[in-house]
Structure formats: structure tokens, C-alpha cells
Design a protein around this motif. Structure first.
Motif, PDB file in Angstrom:
ATOM      1  N   ASN A 180      11.121  26.308  71.914  1.00  0.00           N
ATOM      2  CA  ASN A 180       9.689  26.268  71.643  1.00  0.00           C
ATOM      3  C   ASN A 180       9.159  27.656  71.342  1.00  0.00           C
ATOM      4  OD1 ASN A 180       9.444  23.515  71.993  1.00  0.00           O
ATOM      5  ND2 ASN A 180       9.417  23.751  74.217  1.00  0.00           N
ATOM      6  N   ARG A 181       9.842  28.654  71.843  1.00  0.00           N
ATOM      7  CA  ARG A 181       9.412  30.028  71.563  1.00  0.00           C
ATOM      8  C   ARG A 181      10.640  30.814  71.117  1.00  0.00           C
ATOM      9  NH1 ARG A 181       7.195  31.982  76.881  1.00  0.00           N
ATOM     10  NH2 ARG A 181       8.398  30.210  77.573  1.00  0.00           N
ATOM     11  N   ILE A 182      10.916  30.718  69.834  1.00  0.00           N
ATOM     12  CA  ILE A 182      12.119  31.384  69.330  1.00  0.00           C
ATOM     13  C   ILE A 182      11.696  32.498  68.383  1.00  0.00           C
ATOM     14  CG2 ILE A 182      12.523  29.926  67.318  1.00  0.00           C
ATOM     15  CD1 ILE A 182      15.457  29.842  68.416  1.00  0.00           C
ATOM     16  N   ASN A 183      12.374  33.611  68.476  1.00  0.00           N
ATOM     17  CA  ASN A 183      11.986  34.759  67.671  1.00  0.00           C
ATOM     18  C   ASN A 183      12.939  34.935  66.486  1.00  0.00           C
ATOM     19  OD1 ASN A 183       9.983  35.357  69.562  1.00  0.00           O
ATOM     20  ND2 ASN A 183      11.499  36.436  70.823  1.00  0.00           N
ATOM     21  N   ALA A 184      12.424  35.580  65.463  1.00  0.00           N
ATOM     22  CA  ALA A 184      13.291  35.896  64.331  1.00  0.00           C
ATOM     23  C   ALA A 184      14.381  36.844  64.806  1.00  0.00           C
ATOM     24  CB  ALA A 184      12.473  36.543  63.220  1.00  0.00           C
ATOM     25  N   GLY A 185      15.579  36.637  64.305  1.00  0.00           N
ATOM     26  CA  GLY A 185      16.692  37.492  64.718  1.00  0.00           C
ATOM     27  C   GLY A 185      17.506  36.894  65.845  1.00  0.00           C
ATOM     28  N   THR A 186      17.039  35.806  66.434  1.00  0.00           N
ATOM     29  CA  THR A 186      17.807  35.150  67.482  1.00  0.00           C
ATOM     30  C   THR A 186      19.079  34.541  66.887  1.00  0.00           C
ATOM     31  OG1 THR A 186      15.722  34.543  68.471  1.00  0.00           O
ATOM     32  CG2 THR A 186      17.670  33.482  69.357  1.00  0.00           C
ATOM     33  N   LYS A 187      20.174  34.713  67.611  1.00  0.00           N
ATOM     34  CA  LYS A 187      21.426  34.143  67.121  1.00  0.00           C
ATOM     35  C   LYS A 187      21.578  32.729  67.662  1.00  0.00           C
ATOM     36  CE  LYS A 187      23.928  38.338  66.260  1.00  0.00           C
ATOM     37  NZ  LYS A 187      24.720  39.389  66.886  1.00  0.00           N
ATOM     38  N   VAL A 188      21.834  31.795  66.766  1.00  0.00           N
ATOM     39  CA  VAL A 188      21.972  30.394  67.162  1.00  0.00           C
ATOM     40  C   VAL A 188      23.366  29.926  66.781  1.00  0.00           C
ATOM     41  CG1 VAL A 188      21.126  28.066  66.812  1.00  0.00           C
ATOM     42  CG2 VAL A 188      19.526  29.957  66.819  1.00  0.00           C
ATOM     43  N   ASN A 189      24.082  29.328  67.735  1.00  0.00           N
ATOM     44  CA  ASN A 189      25.417  28.809  67.449  1.00  0.00           C
ATOM     45  C   ASN A 189      25.287  27.439  66.799  1.00  0.00           C
ATOM     46  OD1 ASN A 189      26.572  31.024  68.708  1.00  0.00           O
ATOM     47  ND2 ASN A 189      26.427  30.023  70.710  1.00  0.00           N
ATOM     48  N   ILE A 190      25.940  27.261  65.674  1.00  0.00           N
ATOM     49  CA  ILE A 190      25.899  25.971  64.992  1.00  0.00           C
ATOM     50  C   ILE A 190      27.185  25.213  65.312  1.00  0.00           C
ATOM     51  CG2 ILE A 190      25.600  24.813  62.780  1.00  0.00           C
ATOM     52  CD1 ILE A 190      23.328  26.652  63.338  1.00  0.00           C
ATOM     53  N   PRO A 191      27.107  24.040  65.902  1.00  0.00           N
ATOM     54  CA  PRO A 191      28.325  23.310  66.259  1.00  0.00           C
ATOM     55  C   PRO A 191      28.908  22.513  65.088  1.00  0.00           C
ATOM     56  CG  PRO A 191      26.416  22.130  67.060  1.00  0.00           C
ATOM     57  CD  PRO A 191      25.898  23.364  66.387  1.00  0.00           C
ATOM     58  N   ILE A 192      30.187  22.239  65.163  1.00  0.00           N
ATOM     59  CA  ILE A 192      30.814  21.299  64.232  1.00  0.00           C
ATOM     60  C   ILE A 192      30.563  19.903  64.777  1.00  0.00           C
ATOM     61  CG2 ILE A 192      33.002  20.467  63.315  1.00  0.00           C
ATOM     62  CD1 ILE A 192      34.098  23.297  63.725  1.00  0.00           C
ATOM     63  N   ILE A 198      30.117  17.026  69.459  1.00  0.00           N
ATOM     64  CA  ILE A 198      30.289  18.427  69.104  1.00  0.00           C
ATOM     65  C   ILE A 198      31.749  18.807  69.205  1.00  0.00           C
ATOM     66  CG2 ILE A 198      29.777  20.761  69.872  1.00  0.00           C
ATOM     67  CD1 ILE A 198      26.998  19.647  70.635  1.00  0.00           C
ATOM     68  N   GLY A 199      32.298  19.359  68.128  1.00  0.00           N
ATOM     69  CA  GLY A 199      33.730  19.633  68.101  1.00  0.00           C
ATOM     70  C   GLY A 199      34.074  21.101  68.143  1.00  0.00           C
ATOM     71  N   GLY A 200      33.107  21.945  68.302  1.00  0.00           N
ATOM     72  CA  GLY A 200      33.425  23.362  68.356  1.00  0.00           C
ATOM     73  C   GLY A 200      32.374  24.175  67.623  1.00  0.00           C
ATOM     74  N   LEU A 201      32.637  25.456  67.522  1.00  0.00           N
ATOM     75  CA  LEU A 201      31.661  26.350  66.908  1.00  0.00           C
ATOM     76  C   LEU A 201      31.914  26.420  65.411  1.00  0.00           C
ATOM     77  CD1 LEU A 201      29.415  28.486  67.370  1.00  0.00           C
ATOM     78  CD2 LEU A 201      31.234  30.158  67.494  1.00  0.00           C
ATOM     79  N   LEU A 202      30.880  26.180  64.634  1.00  0.00           N
ATOM     80  CA  LEU A 202      31.022  26.273  63.192  1.00  0.00           C
ATOM     81  C   LEU A 202      30.733  27.701  62.746  1.00  0.00           C
ATOM     82  CD1 LEU A 202      31.255  24.854  60.405  1.00  0.00           C
ATOM     83  CD2 LEU A 202      28.809  24.516  60.507  1.00  0.00           C
ATOM     84  N   THR A 203      29.562  28.168  63.056  1.00  0.00           N
ATOM     85  CA  THR A 203      29.185  29.521  62.682  1.00  0.00           C
ATOM     86  C   THR A 203      28.002  29.952  63.538  1.00  0.00           C
ATOM     87  OG1 THR A 203      28.506  30.918  60.865  1.00  0.00           O
ATOM     88  CG2 THR A 203      27.653  28.700  60.856  1.00  0.00           C
ATOM     89  N   VAL A 204      27.667  31.193  63.445  1.00  0.00           N
ATOM     90  CA  VAL A 204      26.505  31.709  64.165  1.00  0.00           C
ATOM     91  C   VAL A 204      25.410  31.993  63.147  1.00  0.00           C
ATOM     92  CG1 VAL A 204      25.622  33.529  65.628  1.00  0.00           C
ATOM     93  CG2 VAL A 204      27.936  32.687  65.968  1.00  0.00           C
ATOM     94  N   HIS A 205      24.263  31.435  63.388  1.00  0.00           N
ATOM     95  CA  HIS A 205      23.163  31.579  62.447  1.00  0.00           C
ATOM     96  C   HIS A 205      22.129  32.514  63.046  1.00  0.00           C
ATOM     97  CE1 HIS A 205      20.414  30.261  59.277  1.00  0.00           C
ATOM     98  NE2 HIS A 205      19.468  30.341  60.198  1.00  0.00           N
ATOM     99  N   VAL A 206      21.654  33.437  62.245  1.00  0.00           N
ATOM    100  CA  VAL A 206      20.594  34.337  62.705  1.00  0.00           C
ATOM    101  C   VAL A 206      19.268  33.802  62.173  1.00  0.00           C
ATOM    102  CG1 VAL A 206      19.722  36.673  62.699  1.00  0.00           C
ATOM    103  CG2 VAL A 206      22.168  36.276  62.690  1.00  0.00           C
TER     104      VAL A 206
END
Lengths: 406, 90
Positions: A390-402, A348-356
Motif C-alpha cells: 500500500n505504500r511502496i516507493n520507487a526504487g523498491t526491488k520486487v521479486n517476480i515469481p515463476i 509459485i515455482g521459483g524466482l523469475l527476476t527482480v524488478h525495480v
């Protein structure tokens, strides 16, 4: 926020939770704390599973100095009650910060950090029980928000630094290997010459007698010249063997290199990687700059053809920052049929973007979207340790790594 | 005093069985967790104050190797015995 919950409020909450009368719950809560206080005094130790351990600690006499008058005085020995919370409770309370781990700093980074944040304390590790930072303790939430980015930035920096140092180390190791082999060869050759010197010398004398033209300085040629005797033949074979060895080794190394710049002696070039894996990095340079901007965005097609760089176009947010580059040595390989074993090759080289997250989306689907293969989803999970996938809700922000090649 | 002795003492005082006492302790701790979660403090007279304190990030140095570590900020529970209890200690 910052309310004081007293005994009756606590027992009322407890009564509601369990569904018992207020009298019963008050009795329960009262005896809970009474037992702890009584027993810690009489027995010195009370362990409550899920809550923690109360312990009576004896403090010896010690001398102290009055700050105002400079007078020395003795603080008499006394007892203290220490409370060590149960790991479960500790973790639950610390949940907002659970994503952070310790980060090893270099001297430069430490200096930089000190400049940025002069209030930062440097503490020897032997005293783990840090007293709370008074200035921070009052507004818990606000200071938490303030502090967070510092850690993430240093995390990111650190990962970059880490990669670079790894690469340097690899190169160093490789050049060291070459030097070692060369030294060994020279040693072997020297020993062989030394051991066989009398024979060679005799031989030389012989040939001098015969031809009278050979020189002593080049024994190999001499022995080659007089192939008639058995001893000379032995020398010959030993020499050619060792020479063959050398040729083999010097050829071995540049094989993995696409273009051998010079043979064996140049120490700075990156030589074959220690793993026997066929996937070697011909040019590790692109990895060292995981910043997404420099990759020429307007012509991704040509890039794919020319260099072994596979670019996966991502839906672009407002800023053109988020372009993901996966550097791969083998341009023919399609990422969609990447094997599970290959998925461990990235870091993992850093943060790519934040995905909702939207409804119906899974981690594998996001991985497919950003990396082109769903098999890389564990990296996203590893980058978002605080989330329960395992229990993720819509609208949760997820960090996508490089992801970069190791 | 370990957990088992604690539970038996608690069940004796409240006249309930140990299973119930253990369940009750668990629930009480989860209630307290909620209180800490919202940033409140628990103060029980005669016992003391339990509160969540924020400990700032710090750089720790291993005195042997000289390696510096950035320790992240964290929230920790602190316990302060009441003055009544402190008097009993002396």
C-alpha cells in the motif's frame, strides 16, 4: 551498532519522543523498570502490554558433572527470571527475517544441507527454547547476510520437490482408482455368476440335452445360445449389463486423454484428474522443469502454434535466463480474459527476476508486463511478504515469481 | 500482576493519569524497538540487559513423526537480569 544504551540515554530518547522534561522522563522510565523488578520478585509475574511478560521460574535441584574432574555435584534449586516478549515486539525485532517460514525437508535434502553447513544443529522439537548460537550472536548483520541465500535456495528446491511429489501422488491415485474399479467389477461378476450358477447349470444341462455340443467352460455363450427360457434371458441381461459397465468405465478414462495408448490396464498413464474441471493437463512434464532456459527462445511463434505453450516475451536482462513460460492446456484461451477463478490455478515455482519499481508503477502493471494479465498480481504480493504494497516507493526491488500450472 | 495493575502502579508513582501512563509505555516500547532495530543493547542498572540476539537456522525434528523442518534464522530479544537482581533471587 552494538552500542550500550544506558538508563540516562534511554530516558533522554524517551523525553525527545514525548516532548517532556528530562526529569519527568527519567522518573517515568525509572519507575517502569523498578515496578517490573519489584513485582516480579514479590508476585512472580508481570505482564506489560506491548512489551512482554516477566516471570519467575523455579528450578529444581539437579545433579551435574564437573567437566574437568568428572566429579558429580548438585546444583541447588534456584529461581530464574524469564522474559517472553510480546508478539508485536517480537515481530518488529525479527522484521529482517519475517519473509522466511518453516520448510519441511526430506531426508536427502537434510543430508545435503548437513554437508553444506556442518555447523547446523538438529534439534528435537520438544525444546523450543534454543540457546543462542554463540558464534553467530556477535556480528548480527554480517552473518544475516551470509545465511539468507541458503534459505531461499532450499525454499526453491523444496517447491520443486513438492510439485513433483504431488504429480506422482496424483498418478498413483489414478492408477489405484482403476485397480479398485477392476477388482470391484470382477467381484460383482463373480457374485452374479455364483448366485445364478444353479440356473445356468440347469440351462446348460438343458442345452446339452438339446444340442449335445456346447461346453461347460463358457456359460455365457451357452445361455446366449438358448434364448428360449426366461432364466437364460435374465442371466444374459445381467451379463451384458456388467459388460456394458466395464465398457463404459474403460471408455470413460481415455476420453480425457488425447491419445489412448491402451485400454484400462496400463496403470502408469495419467488418467483423468479428480476435479471435474475441463482444464486438464495433457502433458504435465513441461511443468516439472521450471528452469527457463530449455524453452526454445528464437522461435516463440511456432511454439505457440504447435503446442499448448504460451510464451510471453519479457524484456531481457543481460542474461537470457528470464523468460517466463506459462503452460496452459488450452491454446485458444487468451490470457488477457482469464477469469478470477482461474487465477488460483498457479503455483509459485521459483524466482523469475527482480524488478525495480519505477514511479507510477503498480503491482497490477507489473503483473500485466510479466504475465500478460493484471489479475495475477496477488502472486507477486504473496511472493514479497515483507513489503507493504500500500505504500511502496520507487526504487523498491520486487521479486517476480515463476508461475506454473498446478 | 497484569497490565492494568501495572499501569495503575505506574501512574501512581509518576502522579499522572492512567491514560497517559499507557501512552507512555507504548512510546517507551517503540523507542526501545528503535534501539533494537539499530542493533544496540539496553542495559539498565538494577534491572538487567535487553539485547537482540541472532539465532541461526536449524533443523528441527518432530520426535513423533520424524519430519524434519528447516527453521529459518531469526532475531530474538534476550533478557539477562543484572547481578544485583540475581542476588535478590537467592
Amino acid at each position: 551498532m552494538d552500542n550500550k544504551i544506558n538508563f540516562s540515554q534511554l530516558s533522554e530518547m524517551f523525553a525527545q519522543e514525548v516532548g517532556i522534561s528530562k526529569n519527568m522522563s527519567e522518573q517515568f522510565v525509572k519507575s517502569f523498570f523498578d515496578i517490573i523488578t519489584e513485582k516480579v520478585l514479590s508476585e512472580g509475574l508481570v505482564k506489560v502490554k506491548g512489551f512482554g511478560t516477566f516471570k519467575l521460574v523455579k528450578m529444581d535441584d539437579r545433579e551435574s558433572v564437573n567437566v574437568n574432574t568428572g566429579e558429580r555435584f548438585v546444583i541447588e534449586g534456584h529461581s530464574k527470571i524469564s522474559f517472553i516478549p510480546d508478539p508485536d515486539l517480537k515481530e518488529a525485532v525479527n522484521r529482517p527475517f519475517s519473509a522466511f517460514g518453516n520448510v519441511i525437508l526430506t531426508d536427502e535434502q537434510a543430508g545435503e544441507l548437513m554437508k553444506l553447513n556442518p555447523g547446523l544443529k538438529e534439534v528435537a522439537e520438544q525444546q523450543p527454547d534454543q540457546s543462542a548460537d554463540d558464534s553467530d550472536s556477535a556480528p548480527v548483520e554480517t552473518s544475516a547476510v551470509h545465511k539468507q541465500p541458503v534459505v531461499t535456495i532450499s525454499n526453491y528446491r523444496n517447491s520443486e520437490y513438492y510439485k513433483e511429489s504431488r504429480r506422482k501422488k496424483k498418478r498413483k491415485d489414478a492408477s489405484r482408482k482403476i485397480v479398485k474399479w477392476l477388482l470391484l467389477l470382477v467381484l460383482i461378476a463373480g457374485i452374479a455368476i455364483y448366485a445364478l450358477w444353479p440356473v445356468v447349470a440347469v440351462d446348460i444341462m438343458d442345452s446339452i440335452c438339446k444340442n449335445g455340443s456346447s461346453t461347460v467352460s463358457s456359460p455365457v455363450y451357452v445361455s446366449n445360445g438358448s434364448k428360449g427360457t426366461d432364466t437364460a434371458f435374465a442371466v444374459d441381461s445381467v451379463k451384458t449389463d456388467s459388460i456394458l459397465d466395464m465398457v463404459e468405465i474403460t471408455q470413460d478414462e481415455p476420453v480425457s486423454e488425447p491419445e489412448p495408448e491402451s485400454v484400462s490396464e496400463t496403470e502408469s498413464e495419467p488418467v483423468s484428474e479428480p476435479e471435474p474441471e475441463p482444464v486438464s493437463e495433457p502433458e504435465p512434464e513441461p511443468v516439472s522443469e521450471p528452469e527457463p532456459e530449455p524453452v526454445s527462445e528464437p522461435e516463440p511463434e511456432t511454439v505457440v502454434k504447435k503446442e499448448p505453450v504460451i510464451e510471453i516475451p519479457v524484456q531481457k536482462p543481460a542474461d537470457a535466463m528470464a523468460s517466463f513460460v506459462l503452460v496452459d492446456s488450452d491454446s485458444k484461451r487468451d490470457l488477457s480474459d482469464i477469469s478470477i477463478a482461474d487465477t488460483v490455478n498457479y503455483m509459485i515455482g521459483g524466482l523469475l527476476t527482480v524488478h525495480v519499481m519505477e514511479s507510477g508503477e503498480t503491482l497490477t502493471k507489473i503483473a500485466q508486463k510479466y504475465y500478460g494479465t493484471k489479475k495475477l498480481w496477488p502472486y507477486i504480493a504473496a511472493y514479497n511478504k515483507s513489503l507493504d504494497f500500500n505504500r511502496i516507493n520507487a526504487g523498491t526491488k520486487v521479486n517476480i515469481p515463476i508461475l506454473c500450472n498446478r | 500482576m497484569n497490565n492494568k495493575q501495572f499501569l495503575s502502579e505506574l501512574s501512581a508513582r509518576c502522579r499522572i493519569d492512567e491514560k497517559k501512563a499507557s501512552d507512555g509505555v507504548q512510546t517507551l516500547v517503540s523507542v526501545m524497538e528503535k534501539v533494537f532495530d539499530s542493533g544496540d543493547t539496553i542495559s539498565i542498572s538494577g534491572f538487567g540487559v535487553l539485547e537482540v540476539k541472532k539465532k541461526g537456522e536449524r533443523v528441527s525434528v518432530n520426535p513423533v513423526t520424524g519430519v524434519r523442518m528447516l527453521v529459518p534464522p531469526k532475531l530474538a530479544i534476550s533478557y539477562k537480569p543484572s547481578s544485583l537482581l540475581k542476588d535478590k533471587l537467592k
